[in-house]
Write a protein that holds these residues in place. Structure first.
Motif, PDB file in Angstrom:
ATOM      1  N   THR A  86       0.831  -1.206   0.000  1.00 49.36           N
ATOM      2  CA  THR A  86       0.000   0.000   0.000  1.00 49.36           C
ATOM      3  C   THR A  86       0.867   1.260   0.000  1.00 49.36           C
ATOM      4  OG1 THR A  86      -1.488  -1.276   1.391  1.00 49.36           O
ATOM      5  CG2 THR A  86      -2.004   1.038   1.126  1.00 49.36           C
ATOM      6  N   ASN A 127       2.819 -13.257   2.351  1.00 51.58           N
ATOM      7  CA  ASN A 127       1.662 -13.670   1.544  1.00 51.58           C
ATOM      8  C   ASN A 127       2.011 -13.621   0.069  1.00 51.58           C
ATOM      9  OD1 ASN A 127      -0.220 -13.992   3.660  1.00 51.58           O
ATOM     10  ND2 ASN A 127      -0.645 -11.799   3.713  1.00 51.58           N
ATOM     11  N   TRP A 184     -13.080 -12.412  -5.372  1.00 50.69           N
ATOM     12  CA  TRP A 184     -11.645 -12.618  -5.575  1.00 50.69           C
ATOM     13  C   TRP A 184     -11.367 -14.117  -5.438  1.00 50.69           C
ATOM     14  CZ3 TRP A 184      -7.472  -8.729  -3.614  1.00 50.69           C
ATOM     15  CH2 TRP A 184      -7.759  -7.458  -4.103  1.00 50.69           C
ATOM     16  N   HIS A 215      -5.990 -17.587   6.431  1.00 52.37           N
ATOM     17  CA  HIS A 215      -5.916 -16.224   5.902  1.00 52.37           C
ATOM     18  C   HIS A 215      -6.963 -16.053   4.821  1.00 52.37           C
ATOM     19  CE1 HIS A 215      -4.557 -13.080   3.116  1.00 52.37           C
ATOM     20  NE2 HIS A 215      -3.930 -12.545   4.137  1.00 52.37           N
ATOM     21  N   HIS A 217      -8.354 -12.580   2.234  1.00 56.95           N
ATOM     22  CA  HIS A 217      -8.488 -11.144   1.951  1.00 56.95           C
ATOM     23  C   HIS A 217      -9.600 -11.045   0.916  1.00 56.95           C
ATOM     24  CE1 HIS A 217      -7.230  -6.998   1.023  1.00 56.95           C
ATOM     25  NE2 HIS A 217      -7.258  -7.334  -0.242  1.00 56.95           N
ATOM     26  N   THR A 220     -10.913  -5.260  -1.873  1.00 59.85           N
ATOM     27  CA  THR A 220     -10.466  -3.961  -1.365  1.00 59.85           C
ATOM     28  C   THR A 220     -11.573  -2.932  -1.519  1.00 59.85           C
ATOM     29  OG1 THR A 220      -8.580  -2.446  -1.352  1.00 59.85           O
ATOM     30  CG2 THR A 220      -9.337  -3.188  -3.521  1.00 59.85           C
ATOM     31  N   PHE A 221     -11.541  -1.899  -0.705  1.00 63.15           N
ATOM     32  CA  PHE A 221     -12.569  -0.850  -0.667  1.00 63.15           C
ATOM     33  C   PHE A 221     -13.948  -1.488  -0.485  1.00 63.15           C
ATOM     34  CE2 PHE A 221     -12.117   3.729  -1.238  1.00 63.15           C
ATOM     35  CZ  PHE A 221     -13.437   4.135  -1.059  1.00 63.15           C
ATOM     36  N   GLY A 256      -6.978 -10.242   6.400  1.00 64.83           N
ATOM     37  CA  GLY A 256      -6.485  -9.366   5.335  1.00 64.83           C
ATOM     38  C   GLY A 256      -6.842  -7.919   5.607  1.00 64.83           C
ATOM     39  N   GLY A 257      -6.988  -7.156   4.522  1.00 65.38           N
ATOM     40  CA  GLY A 257      -7.347  -5.729   4.675  1.00 65.38           C
ATOM     41  C   GLY A 257      -8.690  -5.494   4.017  1.00 65.38           C
ATOM     42  N   GLY A 258      -8.787  -4.394   3.251  1.00 68.49           N
ATOM     43  CA  GLY A 258      -9.998  -4.154   2.475  1.00 68.49           C
ATOM     44  C   GLY A 258     -10.896  -3.040   2.969  1.00 68.49           C
ATOM     45  N   PHE A 259     -10.615  -2.494   4.173  1.00 62.66           N
ATOM     46  CA  PHE A 259     -11.490  -1.418   4.653  1.00 62.66           C
ATOM     47  C   PHE A 259     -11.289  -0.174   3.775  1.00 62.66           C
ATOM     48  CE2 PHE A 259     -10.257  -3.594   8.783  1.00 62.66           C
ATOM     49  CZ  PHE A 259     -11.340  -4.449   8.728  1.00 62.66           C
ATOM     50  N   GLU A 305      -4.663  -6.768   8.216  1.00 64.01           N
ATOM     51  CA  GLU A 305      -3.613  -6.254   7.321  1.00 64.01           C
ATOM     52  C   GLU A 305      -4.102  -5.009   6.583  1.00 64.01           C
ATOM     53  OE1 GLU A 305      -3.110  -9.579   4.699  1.00 64.01           O
ATOM     54  OE2 GLU A 305      -2.097 -10.818   6.197  1.00 64.01           O
ATOM     55  N   SER A 306      -4.772  -4.142   7.298  1.00 60.08           N
ATOM     56  CA  SER A 306      -5.368  -2.976   6.653  1.00 60.08           C
ATOM     57  C   SER A 306      -4.297  -2.072   6.034  1.00 60.08           C
ATOM     58  CB  SER A 306      -6.160  -2.206   7.704  1.00 60.08           C
ATOM     59  OG  SER A 306      -6.828  -1.150   7.097  1.00 60.08           O
ATOM     60  N   GLY A 307      -4.544  -1.622   4.799  1.00 55.42           N
ATOM     61  CA  GLY A 307      -3.592  -0.737   4.120  1.00 55.42           C
ATOM     62  C   GLY A 307      -4.219   0.619   3.846  1.00 55.42           C
ATOM     63  N   TYR A 402      -1.350   3.343  -2.380  1.00 56.09           N
ATOM     64  CA  TYR A 402      -1.112   2.727  -3.687  1.00 56.09           C
ATOM     65  C   TYR A 402      -0.514   3.636  -4.757  1.00 56.09           C
ATOM     66  CZ  TYR A 402      -3.547  -1.197  -1.667  1.00 56.09           C
ATOM     67  OH  TYR A 402      -3.890  -2.227  -0.838  1.00 56.09           O
TER      68      TYR A 402
HETATM   69  C1  LIG Z   1      -3.119 -10.053   1.251  1.00 56.29           C
HETATM   70  C2  LIG Z   1      -3.449  -8.608   1.369  1.00 56.29           C
HETATM   71  N1  LIG Z   1      -3.502  -8.051   2.596  1.00 56.29           N
HETATM   72  C3  LIG Z   1      -3.779  -6.739   2.749  1.00 56.29           C
HETATM   73  C4  LIG Z   1      -4.023  -5.913   1.676  1.00 56.29           C
HETATM   74  C5  LIG Z   1      -4.344  -4.467   1.912  1.00 56.29           C
HETATM   75  O1  LIG Z   1      -5.589  -4.170   1.430  1.00 56.29           O
HETATM   76  P1  LIG Z   1      -6.312  -2.780   1.664  1.00 56.29           P
HETATM   77  O2  LIG Z   1      -5.381  -1.698   1.197  1.00 56.29           O
HETATM   78  O3  LIG Z   1      -7.535  -2.869   0.844  1.00 56.29           O
HETATM   79  O4  LIG Z   1      -6.592  -2.660   3.132  1.00 56.29           O
HETATM   80  C6  LIG Z   1      -3.988  -6.464   0.382  1.00 56.29           C
HETATM   81  C7  LIG Z   1      -4.265  -5.644  -0.795  1.00 56.29           C
HETATM   82  O5  LIG Z   1      -4.520  -6.054  -1.884  1.00 56.29           O
HETATM   83  C8  LIG Z   1      -3.698  -7.856   0.229  1.00 56.29           C
HETATM   84  O6  LIG Z   1      -3.645  -8.432  -0.980  1.00 56.29           O
END
Ligand SMILES: Cc1ncc(COP(=O)(O)O)c(C=O)c1O
Length: 451
Positions: A86, A127, A184, A215, A217, A220-221, A256-259, A305-307, A402
């Protein structure tokens, strides 16, 4: 003082330019911004040039703490792992590591970058779909958490287990239906069609890997907090299925992330403040699902794993209007010194666009073009701005996620990046590129030299 002449404009009213939340062109935020965290835009540009990426340490820490509080207040065992892809600028990662985040990486490069910052292997989650076997071996020897992506990776791990004469602990990555479409499906093992279970049985049959985590994920968004509830429930059920059938203990559930950040996704009608759930809403759904489905006394580690949600709003891009022109259809266009070469997320969002001065005159729909001689170089095709003169600075946000990782050296050099500290100190955290950065790795054969 005599006001400069501005030609009157006739505006064609087109349905869709206005919505009930006011003007969609400047949907949120104040329109004039003269500073970022108390540091004048003019002084930043004078010192570091334009365009310029600016990060706010205050905002970054604040966003991280919001997420941390939302989860740690609701569940007793949470790890936050910074998603390097990210934004892997050293300074950004260092701030987040100082807040307690471990590192989530998806390549050797990201792994090495984390280690260079002082993060130990056992603080790294590795990952991704491509883990070269030699490097996978290094990561295992250094104690990284591995989340297995596919059957060939199981083979690789078993080979490494033989070579090292050890049993390897690893998690497996799943993909699943959580109501988010398109789903996904390309990472990890599919849950619903039985592939994930086959992977578990395959691992058990060889006895060389011990599964200790799951795990997933989901994308995203993500705007639906319900999707995380579904994800969490499916992960818990699968974890207990594994534990009950085989002699494994699932020590962590990594969601994972995705918020989402408070950015304005293209194609979405409602503004971010209306459409984007709060982090508390996500945390509530996730932690409630955990607490109501986990067995008594069992608190596996929840990994997040929020980015984007942490770093996006901490980043701004200051860009300068270099020229103004009229397009054949009469629309006004501004040519900026920053384009999609450094603002990859322009393809996804309508950014918040602010200007560095008060400007009189009617606003009109306009296009913001970048400096590239490429048709796709459009930063915003539906801006709505007053007649801003050449030299005006636009402050574009949120751009912290990003872009610094997906920007490209294409046609122009990449600009400097600065960080504004909590006491308004301004530090250069990445220098602007020059010709030597690009030519340093090129070799011109002697026979082709022109002089
Ligand atoms: C495995 C994994 N973890 C975390 C993230 C971070 O995602 P986000 O930025 O949507 O929080 C991603 C992004 O694609 C990911 O592939």
């Amino acid at each position: 003082m005599k006001k400069p002449y501005e030609k009157p404009v006739i505006q064609k009213l087109i349905t869709g330019y206005i919505n009930k939340f006011a003007n969609i062109f400047s949907p949120y935020g104040k329109k004039v911004r003269k500073e970022i965290d108390g540091v004048p835009i003019s002084s930043l540009i004078e010192k570091f040039g334009s365009p310029l990426f600016v990060f706010s340490e205050r905002k970054l820490r604040q966003k991280f703490r919001e997420i941390k509080n939302a989860f740690t207040l609701r569940y007793p065992n949470v790890e936050f792992s910074w998603s390097y892809k990210t934004n892997y600028l050293d300074a950004i990662c260092a701030i987040l590591h100082s807040e307690g985040e471990t590192a989530e990486v998806v390549s050797e490069f990201e792994y090495e970058k984390a280690k260079r910052l002082g993060i130990e292997g056992n603080q790294i989650i590795y990952n991704g779909p491509y883990k070269p076997i030699e490097f996978l071996k290094t990561a295992i020897q250094e104690g990284a958490k591995i989340n297995i992506d596919h059957f060939d990776e199981i083979n690789d791990l078993e080979k490494i287990a033989d070579e090292l004469g050890i049993k390897i602990k690893a998690g497996i990555r799943l993909n699943m239906d959580t109501g988010i479409y398109p789903q996904w499906g390309r990472f990890g093992f599919n849950l619903e069609n039985g592939q994930a279970w086959r992977a578990v049985k395959r691992i058990v049959s060889r006895g060389k890997i011990e599964i200790n985590g799951l795990h997933c994920h989901i994308g995203t968004f993500i705007l639906e907090s319900k999707a995380y509830e579904i994800e969490m429930k499916k992960l818990i059920d699968f974890a207990y299925k594994i534990e009950d059938e085989f002699n494994f203990k699932i020590e962590y559930l990594d969601i994972g992330g995705g918020f989402p950040s408070r950015n304005r996704l293209r194609g979405i009608y409602l503004p971010p403040d209306v459409i984007i759930p709060s982090i508390d809403e996500f945390a509530e759904k996730i932690c409630d699902t955990l607490l109501s489905n986990l067995r008594s006394g069992d608190y596996p580690k929840l990994i997040i794993e929020s980015g984007r949600a942490i770093v996006d709003e901490a980043g701004y891009l200051i860009t300068t209007v270099n020229a103004i022109k009229r397009l054949p259809d009469g629309k006004k266009a501004y040519i900026l010194d920053a384009g999609v070469n450094i603002l990859f997320t322009a393809f996804w969002y309508h950014f918040n666009i602010e200007i560095d001065r008060e400007v009189n005159g009617p606003c009109e729909p306009c296009v913001l073009y970048g400096p590239l001689c490429m048709n796709i170089d459009v930063v915003e095709d539906t801006a709505y701005l007053p007649p801003i003169p050449r030299g005006t600075k636009l402050i574009i946000s949120p751009v912290g996620a990003y872009n610094i990782t997906q920007w490209m050296q294409f046609i122009r050099y990449r600009p400097a990046v600065v960080l504004i500290g909590e006491n308004k100190e301004v530090d250069l955290i990445r220098e602007a590129e020059d010709l030597t950065d690009i030519t340093r790795r090129e070799h011109l054969p002697e026979r082709l030299k022109l002089k």
